[in-house]
Scaffold this active site. Sequence first.
Site, PDB file in Angstrom:
ATOM      1  N   ASN A 198      -5.412   2.062 -13.256  1.00 52.13           N
ATOM      2  CA  ASN A 198      -4.387   1.210 -12.652  1.00 52.13           C
ATOM      3  C   ASN A 198      -3.040   1.895 -12.826  1.00 52.13           C
ATOM      4  O   ASN A 198      -2.860   2.688 -13.749  1.00 52.13           O
ATOM      5  CB  ASN A 198      -4.371  -0.158 -13.354  1.00 52.13           C
ATOM      6  CG  ASN A 198      -3.323  -1.093 -12.764  1.00 52.13           C
ATOM      7  OD1 ASN A 198      -3.181  -1.195 -11.539  1.00 52.13           O
ATOM      8  ND2 ASN A 198      -2.559  -1.770 -13.615  1.00 52.13           N
ATOM      9  N   GLU A 211       6.122   6.502  -9.324  1.00 55.46           N
ATOM     10  CA  GLU A 211       4.716   6.073  -9.230  1.00 55.46           C
ATOM     11  C   GLU A 211       3.958   6.969  -8.254  1.00 55.46           C
ATOM     12  O   GLU A 211       2.838   7.405  -8.520  1.00 55.46           O
ATOM     13  CB  GLU A 211       4.623   4.635  -8.702  1.00 55.46           C
ATOM     14  CG  GLU A 211       5.057   3.580  -9.675  1.00 55.46           C
ATOM     15  CD  GLU A 211       4.834   2.182  -9.107  1.00 55.46           C
ATOM     16  OE1 GLU A 211       3.792   1.940  -8.479  1.00 55.46           O
ATOM     17  OE2 GLU A 211       5.710   1.329  -9.288  1.00 55.46           O
ATOM     18  N   HIS A 213       0.972   0.945 -13.431  1.00 52.78           N
ATOM     19  CA  HIS A 213       1.858  -0.162 -13.805  1.00 52.78           C
ATOM     20  C   HIS A 213       3.299   0.342 -13.785  1.00 52.78           C
ATOM     21  O   HIS A 213       3.582   1.436 -14.302  1.00 52.78           O
ATOM     22  CB  HIS A 213       1.487  -0.671 -15.207  1.00 52.78           C
ATOM     23  CG  HIS A 213       2.267  -1.877 -15.592  1.00 52.78           C
ATOM     24  ND1 HIS A 213       1.994  -3.139 -15.094  1.00 52.78           N
ATOM     25  CD2 HIS A 213       3.351  -2.026 -16.392  1.00 52.78           C
ATOM     26  CE1 HIS A 213       2.865  -4.003 -15.584  1.00 52.78           C
ATOM     27  NE2 HIS A 213       3.703  -3.357 -16.373  1.00 52.78           N
ATOM     28  N   ASN A 225       1.529   3.150  -2.553  1.00 48.47           N
ATOM     29  CA  ASN A 225       0.835   4.139  -3.400  1.00 48.47           C
ATOM     30  C   ASN A 225      -0.373   4.725  -2.667  1.00 48.47           C
ATOM     31  O   ASN A 225      -0.667   5.912  -2.805  1.00 48.47           O
ATOM     32  CB  ASN A 225       0.404   3.516  -4.738  1.00 48.47           C
ATOM     33  CG  ASN A 225       1.529   3.526  -5.744  1.00 48.47           C
ATOM     34  OD1 ASN A 225       1.874   4.569  -6.291  1.00 48.47           O
ATOM     35  ND2 ASN A 225       2.147   2.373  -5.956  1.00 48.47           N
ATOM     36  N   LEU A 272      -4.143  -7.749  -7.258  1.00 43.07           N
ATOM     37  CA  LEU A 272      -3.733  -8.882  -8.091  1.00 43.07           C
ATOM     38  C   LEU A 272      -4.902  -9.739  -8.589  1.00 43.07           C
ATOM     39  O   LEU A 272      -4.700 -10.859  -9.048  1.00 43.07           O
ATOM     40  CB  LEU A 272      -2.700  -9.733  -7.354  1.00 43.07           C
ATOM     41  CG  LEU A 272      -1.392  -8.985  -7.053  1.00 43.07           C
ATOM     42  CD1 LEU A 272      -0.421  -9.862  -6.270  1.00 43.07           C
ATOM     43  CD2 LEU A 272      -0.721  -8.458  -8.324  1.00 43.07           C
ATOM     44  N   LYS A 273      -6.099  -9.212  -8.503  1.00 44.25           N
ATOM     45  CA  LYS A 273      -7.258  -9.933  -9.045  1.00 44.25           C
ATOM     46  C   LYS A 273      -7.768  -9.176 -10.257  1.00 44.25           C
ATOM     47  O   LYS A 273      -7.776  -7.938 -10.257  1.00 44.25           O
ATOM     48  CB  LYS A 273      -8.375  -9.992  -7.995  1.00 44.25           C
ATOM     49  CG  LYS A 273      -8.050 -10.912  -6.856  1.00 44.25           C
ATOM     50  CD  LYS A 273      -8.288 -12.338  -7.280  1.00 44.25           C
ATOM     51  CE  LYS A 273      -7.778 -13.305  -6.223  1.00 44.25           C
ATOM     52  NZ  LYS A 273      -7.837 -14.688  -6.654  1.00 44.25           N
ATOM     53  N   GLY A 294       0.776  -1.239   0.000  1.00 37.13           N
ATOM     54  CA  GLY A 294       0.000   0.000   0.000  1.00 37.13           C
ATOM     55  C   GLY A 294       0.804   1.283   0.000  1.00 37.13           C
ATOM     56  O   GLY A 294       0.315   2.319   0.465  1.00 37.13           O
TER      57      GLY A 294
HETATM   58  C1  GRF Z   1       3.277  -0.872  -7.596  1.00 31.83           C
HETATM   59  O1  GRF Z   1       4.570  -1.070  -8.059  1.00 31.83           O
HETATM   60  C2  GRF Z   1       2.318  -0.724  -8.746  1.00 31.83           C
HETATM   61  O2  GRF Z   1       2.890  -0.153  -9.877  1.00 31.83           O
HETATM   62  C3  GRF Z   1       1.938  -2.143  -9.037  1.00 31.83           C
HETATM   63  O3  GRF Z   1       1.892  -2.768  -7.786  1.00 31.83           O
HETATM   64  C4  GRF Z   1       2.741  -2.101  -6.879  1.00 31.83           C
HETATM   65  C5  GRF Z   1       1.957  -1.754  -5.666  1.00 31.83           C
HETATM   66  O4  GRF Z   1       2.780  -1.236  -4.655  1.00 31.83           O
HETATM   67  N1  GRF Z   1       0.727  -2.226  -9.806  1.00 31.83           N
HETATM   68  P1  GRF Z   1       2.168  -0.626  -3.342  1.00 31.83           P
HETATM   69  O5  GRF Z   1       1.302  -1.708  -2.695  1.00 31.83           O
HETATM   70  O6  GRF Z   1       1.355   0.579  -3.725  1.00 31.83           O
HETATM   71  O7  GRF Z   1       3.330  -0.281  -2.486  1.00 31.83           O
END
Ligand code: GRF
Length: 208
Positions: free
Chosen positions: A109, A181, A111, A16, A92-93, A14
């Site tokens: 999303n 990100e 990536h 992000n 991841l779903k 988490g």
């Molecule tokens: C990030 O690297 C994002 O780009 C990918 O999954 C990761 C999630 O990281 N889709 P976090 O849980 O936000 O630390």
Amino acid sequence: MRELKIAVFASGRGSNLAALMAAIETSQLHAQIVLVVSNKADAGALEIARSRGTPALHISSAMFPSSSEFDDALLAQLQRHQVEVIALSGYLKKISTAIVRAYKNRIVNIHPALLPAFGGKGMYGIKVHQAVLDYGCKVTGVTVHFVDDGYDSGAPILQRCVPVHHDDTPETLAARVLEMEHKTYAEALQLFAEERIELVGRTVRIKP
Ligand code: GRF
């Protein structure tokens, strides 16, 4: 300014989510995170949400007799919290067609590469950065994109480049990309808050 109501879906730590919360606190993002959803009971993202008093929901299809009952329960929660935009962050779903339809062009999303390179089914986490290094890329980056029925296949909204260093390991590269990100996701969601995103065919136009 109006505050965009966001639900964050995450299966992991988490970071992000925490970055979005920080961007909201510093008024870089005019939004409210009204719900955090995870398919994993022990996801760090749920912990972060609970520690900030944000509604945290552990829900997975395994809890329901059918996938349509899972979709109905999830949609009911999204409606209850008046969610306008769903931000996936390491969720991841796969999002079902029913949810994609209900939130048409309102699911995004992030990536950790420049799509369409290094994306698709099974391309997540450290595997992405390992593949970038294996290919010998000099540059990688971040893509925030719309979510459709495929894997990492929706139209890009924002992309940012990140340099690859000659002595990078997958972990050092992942850390540099993650920093980008955190900035890029808040920026992309602020564009939603300002209603500046226009989808023309497959191309996202950012209104001035
Ligand atoms: C990030 O690297 C994002 O780009 C990918 O999954 C990761 C999630 O990281 N889709 P976090 O849980 O936000 O630390």
